[in-house]
Design a protein around this motif. Structure first.
Motif, short mmCIF file in Angstrom:
data_model
loop_
_atom_site.label_atom_id
_atom_site.label_comp_id
_atom_site.label_asym_id
_atom_site.label_seq_id
_atom_site.Cartn_x
_atom_site.Cartn_y
_atom_site.Cartn_z
N LYS A 126 -7.11 5.22 -4.67
CA LYS A 126 -5.47 5.23 -4.17
C LYS A 126 -5.40 5.15 -2.36
N PHE A 127 -4.82 5.06 -2.22
CA PHE A 127 -4.17 4.19 -0.60
C PHE A 127 -3.38 5.38 0.59
N LYS A 128 -4.11 5.39 1.27
CA LYS A 128 -4.15 6.43 2.46
C LYS A 128 -2.07 5.68 2.43
N PRO A 129 -1.53 6.80 3.09
CA PRO A 129 -1.13 8.12 3.21
C PRO A 129 -1.07 8.99 1.90
N ASP A 130 -1.12 8.42 0.82
CA ASP A 130 -1.65 9.34 -0.91
C ASP A 130 -2.31 10.83 0.25
N LYS A 162 5.20 4.08 -6.48
CA LYS A 162 6.34 2.87 -7.27
C LYS A 162 5.45 2.02 -7.94
N ARG A 163 3.88 1.99 -7.87
CA ARG A 163 3.36 0.39 -8.07
C ARG A 163 1.43 0.58 -8.43
N THR A 166 0.75 -1.17 0.06
CA THR A 166 -0.08 -0.01 0.21
C THR A 166 1.04 0.98 0.15
N PHE A 167 2.15 1.14 0.38
CA PHE A 167 2.37 3.19 0.93
C PHE A 167 3.77 2.49 -0.42
N ASP A 168 4.29 1.47 -1.60
CA ASP A 168 4.35 1.38 -2.47
C ASP A 168 3.40 2.08 -3.63
N ALA A 216 -5.07 4.70 14.80
CA ALA A 216 -3.62 4.57 16.11
C ALA A 216 -2.40 3.59 14.88
N HIS A 217 -2.13 4.94 13.59
CA HIS A 217 -0.89 5.20 13.30
C HIS A 217 -0.32 6.93 13.39
N PRO A 218 -0.11 7.11 13.66
CA PRO A 218 0.64 8.88 13.97
C PRO A 218 0.53 8.91 12.15
N PHE A 219 1.29 8.00 11.12
CA PHE A 219 1.43 8.46 9.96
C PHE A 219 0.63 8.91 9.22
N ASP A 220 -0.69 8.11 9.77
CA ASP A 220 -2.11 7.87 8.79
C ASP A 220 -3.18 9.13 9.53
N LEU A 221 -2.84 9.79 10.63
CA LEU A 221 -3.03 10.89 10.79
C LEU A 221 -2.43 12.19 10.68
N ASP A 222 -1.32 12.18 9.80
CA ASP A 222 -0.98 13.50 8.93
C ASP A 222 -0.94 13.81 8.21
#
Lengths: 239, 239
Positions: free
Chosen positions: B157-161, B64-65, B57-59, B184-190
């Motif tokens: 699209k996937f978070k954290p886009d 990147k994918r 999902t990050f890629d 529960a994940h700060p990167f997702d709240l960004d």
């Protein structure tokens, strides 16, 4: 009917689940009283539905116009006829609230019982030309027990564009034979039938108001089943 | 906190609402028993989550994918490691059921009470990288009282886009300040914070299993509030 493979029941909403005519007339009568008006809200409601909403969504579904959200369609209809309909006397707040009355429509009396029964066996949700946020508002106001909400703005197409039924089934991750579509309008079931779903027609003879002599035009495709109301629908689907 | 303008509460799900680690380990232990296996399901679950789901999902989120549904990602991870993980002995049915275990995850113990309270004041729904049909299955299995379901496959699209948070707010027909995002994940709240939403962090120190010494990495943006669990969350939101 054989319900072995069925997982999802999806519903047209305006007319099928929601009594838009009665909801608009009730609200309109309050405005008549408040502003000493003499507006015929029954006629206004039918025009808003048929010449406004239906015409615009059909034009978009048939590629004659670019896609816009349902809320834009609802507002533009009143906006273009504000003076003609006698709505220029309303306060800004009352006028805005009227434009958004579609967010607060009431369900037919048989809907809640039927949906609660269906929900025990299936995943149920609207498949509406109304916008997603509009369906969320209605769900909250009327406490409809939907498992999910699906709407035309997810796909930026309107029913009866045949493609949107295929998009819907794909989003549900389902095979067409796992999906039943319910509607009070045979033309709306046509697309679901062509996409391979089972179709159930629930007639709503009072959709255009008490005492009106409204007859729903037939669809082009054969309907699979008919149920008198949502209680009969739950019965038919063994729920 | 001041909740005057808040209309929607949206939730990350895997880890925040759902205890994926425990759900997979429980199911895996049954398979160990049935097939006399010795698979370390705790490690398998973490690999599946981090090296499989998160990485893919990050890629995709970072361009990147090409986008693929979450179910494809879940299945491809096991498929590529079937023999290495010792899963080739499973019957086809058991293997397929394992691939789809993400459709049957259980919520943390505090979730149902918290959501039922929140639902009385707000429209609540998941905003998940899991597929729409996966979230419907989980909702039905765990009886989660969502008002709506929103997922990454609605937007492809996937978070954290960062774009997907903007798409989400637009779909809800909301102003950013009317939306609270919980994760529960700060990167997702960004992403939610950058899009103008209020952000609430609910730490789940046992997300990677009982007794693991997992520490959630900090996000880049400042979190607005923290709540210990969903009961505290309901309290914080005056529900």
């Amino acid at each position: 009917m054989d319900t072995t493979n069925i997982r999802y029941i999806i519903f047209d909403t305006f007319g099928t689940v929601l009594d838009w005519h009665h909801s608009i007339v009730s609200h309109g009568k309050e405005l008549n009283k408040k502003y000493s008006l003499n507006i015929d809200w029954g006629t206004l409601a039918i025009g808003w539905r048929n010449d406004g909403y239906f015409k615009a969504t059909f034009d978009i579904a048939h590629g004659k116009r670019e896609w816009v959200p349902a809320d834009t369609i609802f507002t533009e209809y009143l906006e273009e006829r504000k003076e003609k309909l006698g709505l220029q006397v309303l306060s800004e707040t009352d006028y805005k609230q009227l434009c958004r009355i579609w967010h607060r429509l009431s369900p037919w009396p048989d809907v809640l019982e039927g949906l609660h029964r269906l929900k025990t066996k299936y995943a149920i949700g609207p498949f509406s030309n109304g916008d997603f946020n509009l369906m969320v508002d209605i769900k909250k106001a009327a406490d409809l027990p939907w498992d999910f909400i699906t709407t035309a703005d997810l796909f930026q197409k309107f029913k009866p564009d045949p493609e949107v039924y295929v998009d819907e089934i794909k989003l549900l991750g389902a095979k067409p034979e796992e999906v039943v579509m319910v509607a009070a309008h045979p033309f709306d079931l046509d697309g679901a039938k062509l996409a391979g779903c089972t179709t159930i027609y629930v007639p709503r003879p009072k959709e255009y108001g008490e005492g009106t002599d409204y007859k729903e035009p037939a669809g082009k495709e054969k309907i699979d089943y008919t149920a008198e109301d949502f209680t009969a629908l739950a019965e038919l689907l063994n729920a």
